[in-house]
Design an enzyme around this catalytic site. Structure first.
Site, PDB file in Angstrom:
ATOM      1  N   SER A 164      52.205   6.646 -10.586  1.00  0.00           N
ATOM      2  CA  SER A 164      53.041   5.687 -11.307  1.00  0.00           C
ATOM      3  C   SER A 164      52.706   5.701 -12.802  1.00  0.00           C
ATOM      4  O   SER A 164      52.850   6.720 -13.454  1.00  0.00           O
ATOM      5  CB  SER A 164      52.864   4.296 -10.683  1.00  0.00           C
ATOM      6  OG  SER A 164      53.863   3.413 -11.127  1.00  0.00           O
TER       7      SER A 164
ATOM      8  N   ASP B  37      57.739   5.408  -5.890  1.00  0.00           N
ATOM      9  CA  ASP B  37      56.400   5.308  -6.471  1.00  0.00           C
ATOM     10  C   ASP B  37      55.309   5.722  -5.474  1.00  0.00           C
ATOM     11  O   ASP B  37      55.246   5.220  -4.356  1.00  0.00           O
ATOM     12  CB  ASP B  37      56.196   3.839  -6.881  1.00  0.00           C
ATOM     13  CG  ASP B  37      54.983   3.604  -7.743  1.00  0.00           C
ATOM     14  OD1 ASP B  37      53.987   4.327  -7.602  1.00  0.00           O
ATOM     15  OD2 ASP B  37      55.035   2.670  -8.561  1.00  0.00           O
TER      16      ASP B  37
END
Length: 342
Positions: free
Chosen positions: A51, A192
């Site tokens: 991320s 993510d």
């Protein structure tokens, strides 16, 4: 004496990526007192990120026209300090449409995609300066997806860096699922990597075990298929999150009430588990201190991943600076190790 493989791993955490970014800027500047022409990635053989950590990793590894690191560590942090407020800006229309993220993604991905395009352009994964491991999750095929430079001999596994960064940061409820294509034009639906590896340090360790670093670095002193004893791992967290959840309230929560706490618990729980595992692995070596976990306090900063208010941006930067001020001996020791092992 054989040199060690130096690995940098950076956790997910949204706007809190400012904290490891500020600390890594200090490390880069200390390294530059020994060699003014280098940048952070010159001293790491593998960089991993999830991320926000994946975005930072890409910033450190993106090449310029001379195939040298394009951005300084300071410039990498600017993606948050200068663009964060726009990335995490919610319009009234989107706020009403999503009910604050309950029925649709909370934020439009347009500003995030614009920032990634500005920073990374059309650079490909195969063109990054060093081996990397960036995490995402394939929701269609239900499996972890690792963006890996050493796996890009086929265009099927090669991607534009901006698409890779968009995928690793497609946090559920915050941003729309990323639909990207490989250079070969194969489509992927990705979210993510924090859903399974918010702390990607163990993934980085496993990846490093498969790499011939002597060949890749063109340095015969670097190990081939290294063991833990052959590695230095610097694992960077994005700030300690210890929001308590009390039984009297949590016992009656349903799906809606659990959304935010479960994401918080999942991310911090994964990070703590990986830290435990790597500590145990390195305890079996004669150099357990070559695994270093940095997880700063947030101090006055808000732990929310999307609080990009001016006050919180300043607080996050100050949290990083406060950690530096209180831990210069540790950070300077890391610099010494990086120089010794390269």
């Amino acid at each position: 004496m054989k040199k060690k493989v130096c690995i940098l791993s950076i956790d997910g955490g949204g706007i809190r990526g400012i904290i490891p970014g500020v600390i890594l800027s200090y490390i880069e500047k200390k390294l530059q007192t020994h060699n003014s022409s280098i940048k952070l990635s010159d001293y790491f053989d593998l960089i991993s990120g999830t991320s926000t950590g994946g975005i930072l990793a890409c910033c450190y590894l993106i090449p310029d026209e001379n195939n040298k690191p394009k951005y300084s560590a300071d410039e990498a942090v600017e993606i948050y300090l200068k663009r964060g407020a726009k990335i995490f800006d919610i319009s009234l229309t989107q706020k009403f449409k999503s009910w604050g993220g309950l029925t649709d993604e909370k934020y439009s991905a347009k500003e995030l995609e614009n920032a990634l395009d500005d920073y990374f352009g059309n650079t490909k994964l195969s063109e990054l300066l060093k081996p990397c491991l960036i995490t995402a999750y394939d929701i269609r095929n239900r499996k972890a997806h690792f963006f890996n430079k050493t796996d890009t001999t086929s265009e099927i596994r090669n991607f534009y860096v901006k698409d890779m960064a968009r995928a690793t940061s497609a946090a559920p409820t915050y941003f729309e699922t990323a639909r990207i294509k490989s250079i070969f034009n194969t489509p992927y639906a990705l979210i993510d990597g924090g859903v399974f590896a918010n702390n990607p340090a163990m993934c980085a360790y496993s990846e490093a075990r498969t790499i011939d670093f002597a060949k890749i670095t063109e340095n015969p002193q670097k190990p081939i298929l290294p063991f833990a004893k052959d590695m230095l791992i610097l694992s960077m967290g994005t700030g300690t999150v210890k929001t308590p959840y009390f039984y009297d309230k949590a016992k009656d929560w349903g799906a809606v009430q659990w959304i935010k706490p479960i994401i918080d618990i999942m991310m911090s729980g994964n990070s703590e588990t990986v830290d435990y595992q790597l500590k145990q692995i390195f305890e079996t070596t004669d150099s357990p201190n070559n695994y270093i976990r940095i997880q700063p306090d947030l101090y006055n900063a808000n732990s929310d991943m999307d609080d990009a208010s001016k006050e919180n941006l300043d607080a996050l930067k100050n949290a990083g600076l406060k950690y530096i001020e209180d831990n210069k001996k540790l950070l300077d020791n890391i610099v010494d190790k990086l120089i010794e092992f390269n």
